[in-house]
Design a protein around this motif. Sequence first.
Motif, PDB file in Angstrom:
ATOM      1  N   LEU A  22      12.305  -2.962 -14.001  1.00  0.00           N
ATOM      2  CA  LEU A  22      12.784  -3.631 -12.793  1.00  0.00           C
ATOM      3  C   LEU A  22      13.367  -2.654 -11.776  1.00  0.00           C
ATOM      4  N   ARG A  23      13.721  -1.469 -12.229  1.00  0.00           N
ATOM      5  CA  ARG A  23      14.293  -0.467 -11.320  1.00  0.00           C
ATOM      6  C   ARG A  23      13.233   0.445 -10.708  1.00  0.00           C
ATOM      7  N   ALA A  24      12.166   0.712 -11.446  1.00  0.00           N
ATOM      8  CA  ALA A  24      11.140   1.652 -10.972  1.00  0.00           C
ATOM      9  C   ALA A  24      10.368   1.074  -9.787  1.00  0.00           C
ATOM     10  N   GLY A  25       9.790   1.981  -9.007  1.00  0.00           N
ATOM     11  CA  GLY A  25       8.981   1.542  -7.874  1.00  0.00           C
ATOM     12  C   GLY A  25       7.825   0.660  -8.301  1.00  0.00           C
ATOM     13  N   MET A  26       7.239   0.956  -9.457  1.00  0.00           N
ATOM     14  CA  MET A  26       6.196   0.118 -10.047  1.00  0.00           C
ATOM     15  C   MET A  26       6.511  -0.051 -11.523  1.00  0.00           C
ATOM     16  N   GLY A  27       6.884  -1.260 -11.921  1.00  0.00           N
ATOM     17  CA  GLY A  27       7.171  -1.546 -13.319  1.00  0.00           C
ATOM     18  C   GLY A  27       6.014  -2.326 -13.910  1.00  0.00           C
ATOM     19  N   VAL A  28       5.334  -1.730 -14.876  1.00  0.00           N
ATOM     20  CA  VAL A  28       4.138  -2.329 -15.461  1.00  0.00           C
ATOM     21  C   VAL A  28       4.433  -2.904 -16.846  1.00  0.00           C
ATOM     22  N   ALA A  29       4.252  -4.208 -16.986  1.00  0.00           N
ATOM     23  CA  ALA A  29       4.361  -4.866 -18.288  1.00  0.00           C
ATOM     24  C   ALA A  29       2.991  -4.785 -18.947  1.00  0.00           C
ATOM     25  N   LEU A  30       2.870  -3.938 -19.961  1.00  0.00           N
ATOM     26  CA  LEU A  30       1.578  -3.681 -20.604  1.00  0.00           C
ATOM     27  C   LEU A  30       1.458  -4.480 -21.893  1.00  0.00           C
ATOM     28  N   HIS A  31       0.531  -5.450 -21.916  1.00  0.00           N
ATOM     29  CA  HIS A  31       0.356  -6.290 -23.106  1.00  0.00           C
ATOM     30  C   HIS A  31       1.731  -6.717 -23.618  1.00  0.00           C
ATOM     31  N   VAL A  87       0.835  -1.205   0.000  1.00  0.00           N
ATOM     32  CA  VAL A  87       0.000   0.000   0.000  1.00  0.00           C
ATOM     33  C   VAL A  87       0.871   1.256   0.000  1.00  0.00           C
ATOM     34  N   GLU A  88       1.993   1.179   0.670  1.00  0.00           N
ATOM     35  CA  GLU A  88       2.853   2.349   0.834  1.00  0.00           C
ATOM     36  C   GLU A  88       3.404   2.834  -0.502  1.00  0.00           C
ATOM     37  N   GLY A  89       3.235   4.115  -0.757  1.00  0.00           N
ATOM     38  CA  GLY A  89       3.807   4.732  -1.956  1.00  0.00           C
ATOM     39  C   GLY A  89       3.168   4.330  -3.263  1.00  0.00           C
ATOM     40  N   ARG A  90       1.912   3.938  -3.247  1.00  0.00           N
ATOM     41  CA  ARG A  90       1.253   3.491  -4.489  1.00  0.00           C
ATOM     42  C   ARG A  90       1.128   4.603  -5.530  1.00  0.00           C
ATOM     43  N   ARG A  91       0.784   5.779  -5.084  1.00  0.00           N
ATOM     44  CA  ARG A  91       0.613   6.879  -6.040  1.00  0.00           C
ATOM     45  C   ARG A  91       1.972   7.462  -6.388  1.00  0.00           C
ATOM     46  N   LYS A  92       2.302   7.402  -7.647  1.00  0.00           N
ATOM     47  CA  LYS A  92       3.642   7.746  -8.094  1.00  0.00           C
ATOM     48  C   LYS A  92       3.768   9.216  -8.508  1.00  0.00           C
ATOM     49  N   LYS A  93       4.987   9.705  -8.394  1.00  0.00           N
ATOM     50  CA  LYS A  93       5.284  11.101  -8.702  1.00  0.00           C
ATOM     51  C   LYS A  93       5.830  11.292 -10.107  1.00  0.00           C
ATOM     52  N   MET A  94       6.080  10.175 -10.784  1.00  0.00           N
ATOM     53  CA  MET A  94       6.625  10.274 -12.138  1.00  0.00           C
ATOM     54  C   MET A  94       6.175   9.085 -12.976  1.00  0.00           C
ATOM     55  N   LEU A  95       5.862   9.363 -14.231  1.00  0.00           N
ATOM     56  CA  LEU A  95       5.544   8.333 -15.221  1.00  0.00           C
ATOM     57  C   LEU A  95       6.681   8.293 -16.227  1.00  0.00           C
ATOM     58  N   LEU A  96       7.277   7.109 -16.396  1.00  0.00           N
ATOM     59  CA  LEU A  96       8.336   6.895 -17.393  1.00  0.00           C
ATOM     60  C   LEU A  96       7.809   5.854 -18.368  1.00  0.00           C
ATOM     61  N   ALA A 122      16.915  12.205 -10.230  1.00  0.00           N
ATOM     62  CA  ALA A 122      17.905  13.044  -9.540  1.00  0.00           C
ATOM     63  C   ALA A 122      17.585  14.520  -9.743  1.00  0.00           C
ATOM     64  N   ARG A 123      17.218  14.871 -10.957  1.00  0.00           N
ATOM     65  CA  ARG A 123      16.909  16.264 -11.263  1.00  0.00           C
ATOM     66  C   ARG A 123      15.673  16.755 -10.523  1.00  0.00           C
ATOM     67  N   LEU A 124      14.689  15.871 -10.377  1.00  0.00           N
ATOM     68  CA  LEU A 124      13.437  16.234  -9.713  1.00  0.00           C
ATOM     69  C   LEU A 124      13.526  16.144  -8.194  1.00  0.00           C
ATOM     70  N   GLY A 125      14.584  15.490  -7.712  1.00  0.00           N
ATOM     71  CA  GLY A 125      14.708  15.327  -6.271  1.00  0.00           C
ATOM     72  C   GLY A 125      13.778  14.273  -5.710  1.00  0.00           C
ATOM     73  N   ILE A 126      13.469  13.262  -6.531  1.00  0.00           N
ATOM     74  CA  ILE A 126      12.647  12.144  -6.066  1.00  0.00           C
ATOM     75  C   ILE A 126      13.483  10.868  -6.158  1.00  0.00           C
ATOM     76  N   ILE A 127      12.922   9.753  -5.704  1.00  0.00           N
ATOM     77  CA  ILE A 127      13.671   8.495  -5.736  1.00  0.00           C
ATOM     78  C   ILE A 127      12.992   7.517  -6.692  1.00  0.00           C
ATOM     79  N   GLU A 128      13.699   6.441  -7.022  1.00  0.00           N
ATOM     80  CA  GLU A 128      13.195   5.502  -8.026  1.00  0.00           C
ATOM     81  C   GLU A 128      11.888   4.836  -7.610  1.00  0.00           C
ATOM     82  N   SER A 129      11.669   4.693  -6.315  1.00  0.00           N
ATOM     83  CA  SER A 129      10.412   4.085  -5.860  1.00  0.00           C
ATOM     84  C   SER A 129       9.218   5.001  -6.114  1.00  0.00           C
ATOM     85  N   ASP A 130       9.477   6.269  -6.457  1.00  0.00           N
ATOM     86  CA  ASP A 130       8.399   7.222  -6.777  1.00  0.00           C
ATOM     87  C   ASP A 130       7.951   7.114  -8.231  1.00  0.00           C
ATOM     88  N   VAL A 131       8.569   6.212  -8.995  1.00  0.00           N
ATOM     89  CA  VAL A 131       8.351   6.151 -10.445  1.00  0.00           C
ATOM     90  C   VAL A 131       7.480   4.966 -10.848  1.00  0.00           C
TER      91      VAL A 131
END
Length: 290
Positions: A246-255, A69-78, A223-232
């Motif tokens: 595999l590095r992002a806080g949430m890595g989504v394999a879409l189709h 549950v912790e940190g589900r809402r992300k601060k960055m979309l890559l 780094a530029r935004l001052g956030i961490i990888e788990s925020d992505v």
Amino acid sequence: MFTCTLIARPGLLDPALVTSLQGAWGGGDAVWLSADESAEFALESVPSNLWDVWADVQKLGVDLVVQSVEGRRKKMLLADMDSTMIQQECIDELADEAGFGERVSAITAAAMNGELDFDGALRERVGLLKGLPESVIADVLEKRITLMPGGPVLLATMKANGAYAALVSGGFTAFTSAIAAKLGFDENRANTLIARDGVLTGEVGVPILGKQAKVDALEEITARLGIIESDVLAVGDGANDLGMLLRAGMGVALHAKPSVAAQCDVRINHGDLTALLFVQGYSREEFSGA
């Protein structure tokens, strides 16, 4: 604490399935994020039979995600572009115009499944475009490229909630710049198709942006935004996306290609890009730009 999210196409999520799973796993009260489309409930731990159940509900057209549950809402979309934010592979569409469609599509499929070296496969495919008028890029964009369903809502909602959005592709800047502008990405990175006198030379600019470039983007932008990888939240479908997934806080394999999906805990095979909002806990009432 964990949460279990179920997502199906609108109108296809059976409340009985939610109730059954909730009871079997001792979950908390179900919260419907969208009637007959997405629901979630709390869990104290990750179920030991998670992937067996995941395989069963896949047969019902339902995506299932269990996460902290912790940190589900992300601060960055890559995001990847081809077959992720758009429904096509741009280089395949260009090659089709050049008469090499089937040959290039086969190379693309193998490269995205991790069967070929990305750089070599890209050079080979671009080489087949030699002599094509540069104007074909605009034609392909206008006539052949369509947005992946749910993309505009995903971008609008995350940005309305303060997220930064970056489009990073192993494709080409001629396409990423147009798609980024249309969807509202804050920046885009991709390869450059080289043209001289209005004709494609069959060459691609160096260095080639592949798998490592997406990881570099993750590191540099956070780094530029001052956030961490788990925020992505990172989303993609091919082997060259695995590094960032595999590095992002949430890595989504879409189709995604099977070899890619097998390595990701969040797999969306039935929902569209709005599924990425449901897994962050957004309800449909919170969507922007719908």
